[in-house]
Design an enzyme around this catalytic site. Structure first.
Site, PDB file in Angstrom:
ATOM      1  N   ASP A  10       0.885  -1.071   0.134  1.00 52.41           N
ATOM      2  CA  ASP A  10      -0.009   0.107   0.048  1.00 52.41           C
ATOM      3  C   ASP A  10       0.944   1.190   0.173  1.00 52.41           C
ATOM      4  OD1 ASP A  10      -2.425   1.451   0.218  1.00 52.41           O
ATOM      5  OD2 ASP A  10      -1.794   1.894   2.344  1.00 52.41           O
ATOM      6  N   SER A  11       0.220   2.313   0.107  1.00 53.45           N
ATOM      7  CA  SER A  11       1.191   3.492  -0.042  1.00 53.45           C
ATOM      8  C   SER A  11       1.560   3.800   1.426  1.00 53.45           C
ATOM      9  CB  SER A  11       0.363   4.965  -0.485  1.00 53.45           C
ATOM     10  OG  SER A  11      -0.869   4.885   0.250  1.00 53.45           O
ATOM     11  N   TYR A  42      -0.886   8.102  -2.913  1.00 53.15           N
ATOM     12  CA  TYR A  42      -0.949   7.796  -4.279  1.00 53.15           C
ATOM     13  C   TYR A  42      -2.173   8.298  -4.970  1.00 53.15           C
ATOM     14  CZ  TYR A  42       2.591   3.776  -3.834  1.00 53.15           C
ATOM     15  OH  TYR A  42       3.606   2.967  -3.691  1.00 53.15           O
ATOM     16  N   GLY A  43      -3.274   8.446  -4.202  1.00 49.58           N
ATOM     17  CA  GLY A  43      -4.707   8.907  -4.704  1.00 49.58           C
ATOM     18  C   GLY A  43      -4.532  10.009  -5.405  1.00 49.58           C
ATOM     19  N   CYS A  73      -4.564  -1.632  -1.580  1.00 51.44           N
ATOM     20  CA  CYS A  73      -4.563  -0.416  -1.987  1.00 51.44           C
ATOM     21  C   CYS A  73      -5.633  -0.070  -2.950  1.00 51.44           C
ATOM     22  CB  CYS A  73      -3.358   0.149  -2.425  1.00 51.44           C
ATOM     23  SG  CYS A  73      -3.309   1.944  -3.126  1.00 51.44           S
ATOM     24  N   THR A  75      -6.328   2.531  -4.581  1.00 50.56           N
ATOM     25  CA  THR A  75      -6.217   3.296  -5.809  1.00 50.56           C
ATOM     26  C   THR A  75      -5.492   2.355  -6.516  1.00 50.56           C
ATOM     27  OG1 THR A  75      -5.742   5.192  -4.264  1.00 50.56           O
ATOM     28  CG2 THR A  75      -4.486   5.350  -6.500  1.00 50.56           C
ATOM     29  N   GLU A 152      -2.371   9.231   8.103  1.00 49.78           N
ATOM     30  CA  GLU A 152      -1.030   9.094   7.976  1.00 49.78           C
ATOM     31  C   GLU A 152      -0.260   9.886   9.192  1.00 49.78           C
ATOM     32  OE1 GLU A 152       1.408   7.038   6.386  1.00 49.78           O
ATOM     33  OE2 GLU A 152      -0.355   6.045   5.234  1.00 49.78           O
ATOM     34  N   CYS A 185     -10.972   3.038   0.112  1.00 46.63           N
ATOM     35  CA  CYS A 185      -9.565   3.008   0.263  1.00 46.63           C
ATOM     36  C   CYS A 185      -9.055   2.368   1.482  1.00 46.63           C
ATOM     37  CB  CYS A 185      -9.094   4.591   0.433  1.00 46.63           C
ATOM     38  SG  CYS A 185      -7.515   5.112   0.935  1.00 46.63           S
ATOM     39  N   THR A 186      -8.029   1.650   1.492  1.00 54.56           N
ATOM     40  CA  THR A 186      -7.724   0.790   2.587  1.00 54.56           C
ATOM     41  C   THR A 186      -7.441   1.806   4.097  1.00 54.56           C
ATOM     42  OG1 THR A 186      -5.635   0.503   1.638  1.00 54.56           O
ATOM     43  CG2 THR A 186      -7.197  -1.196   1.370  1.00 54.56           C
ATOM     44  N   HIS A 187      -7.132   2.947   3.937  1.00 53.40           N
ATOM     45  CA  HIS A 187      -6.855   3.611   4.990  1.00 53.40           C
ATOM     46  C   HIS A 187      -8.114   4.152   5.772  1.00 53.40           C
ATOM     47  CE1 HIS A 187      -2.812   4.737   3.064  1.00 53.40           C
ATOM     48  NE2 HIS A 187      -2.666   5.357   4.183  1.00 53.40           N
TER      49      HIS A 187
END
Ligand code: DGL
Length: 267
Positions: A10-11, A42-43, A73, A75, A152, A185-187
């Site tokens: 993932d990012s 990334y998005g 991810c 994205t 993040e 989005c996995t976040h």
């Protein structure tokens, strides 16, 4: 039986929503995790950049002789799945199909919301995947570009005022409109508490969890289960300390000794 690790990328922190669920489902599998924290998000990037990053991430994971790759991810799954799959040489799984499938099973009204990064929403990938399963579904999509930087930076606690403000901005329009909402989005599942408080009656679909379940099936079907060993190694492209601190909070166990730094541009 195949004791090689699976590779997951993932990012940044988002793919941990996959790792947490997957470790719970199959504790005897080894994972090599890469979070591209030096290049997150990334998005907000263009397609060519996302493809370049995804191919480097996959080359890095392949250096561990992984038996399968999980694009944890939304994205990359939405924008670069074809290119990623062509470069993988091992079974590869994206978050879009399992997550869209779960939403189609959950909805009673056939009105589904999709949250994702700007690149994910722009690609229309979730919408397409849902309509293939449920052609009459009505889908309302919304890009939530502030969510990834919030996560993040560690602003994901349920009572965090900044996260709640951003969530109101993005989510109020879904209230009373959809019965199921994809956190595409996995976040975003790290913000589950914040999101659920704003939309209490809506079923949230978690891309990390659904992809973990689909990965278990994929390993079973391809006769790739390990059944012994286990453990996760973490690699990042920026500060190991920041990642370890936030990952330990989210995963609810310390990971500091397991995080290493990699020069991803070399791959
Ligand atoms: N967690 C990723 C996703 O699912 C990446 C988000 C980002 O870096 O913008 O889309």
């Amino acid at each position: 039986m195949d004791t090689r690790p699976i590779g997951v990328f993932d990012s940044g922190l988002g793919g941990l929503t996959f790792v947490k669920e997957f470790e719970r489902l199959l504790p005897r599998e080894k994972i090599v995790y890469f979070g591209d924290t030096g290049r997150v998000p990334y998005g907000t990037k263009g397609r060519d950049t996302i493809i370049k990053y995804a191919l480097q991430d996959i080359r890095f994971l392949k250096s561990f002789d992984v038996k399968a790759i999980v694009i944890a991810c939304g994205t990359v799954s939405s924008v670069a799945f074809g290119e990623a799959a062509a470069s993988a040489d091992v079974p590869i799984i994206s978050v879009v199909k399992p997550t869209a499938g779960a939403a189609a099973r959950c909805t009673k009204t056939e009105r589904i919301g999709v949250l994702g990064t700007s690149a994910t929403i722009g690609s229309g990938a979730y919408k397409k995947a849902i309509l293939e399963l449920m052609p009459d579904a009505e889908i309302k999509s919304r890009a939530c570009p502030l969510f990834v930087p919030l996560v993040e930076n560690g602003y994901f606690r349920r009572d965090n005022q900044l996260a709640r403000l951003a969530a109101h901005e993005y989510l109020d329009e879904f209230s009373g409109d959809v019965d199921t909402l994809i956190m595409g989005c996995t976040h975003y599942p790290l913000l589950r508490g914040v999101i659920q408080d704003i939309l209490p009656g809506i079923t949230l679909v978690d891309a990390g969890l659904e992809t973990a379940k689909a990965t278990v099936k994929m390993l079973e079907q391809n006769d790739l289960l390990s059944g012994k060993g286990g453990g996760t190694r973490y690699f990042v492209s920026d500060s190991t300390d920041d990642f370890a601190r936030l990952a330990s909070i989210f995963l609810e166990h310390p990971v500091a000794d397991m995080v290493e730094k990699v020069e991803i541009e070399k791959y």
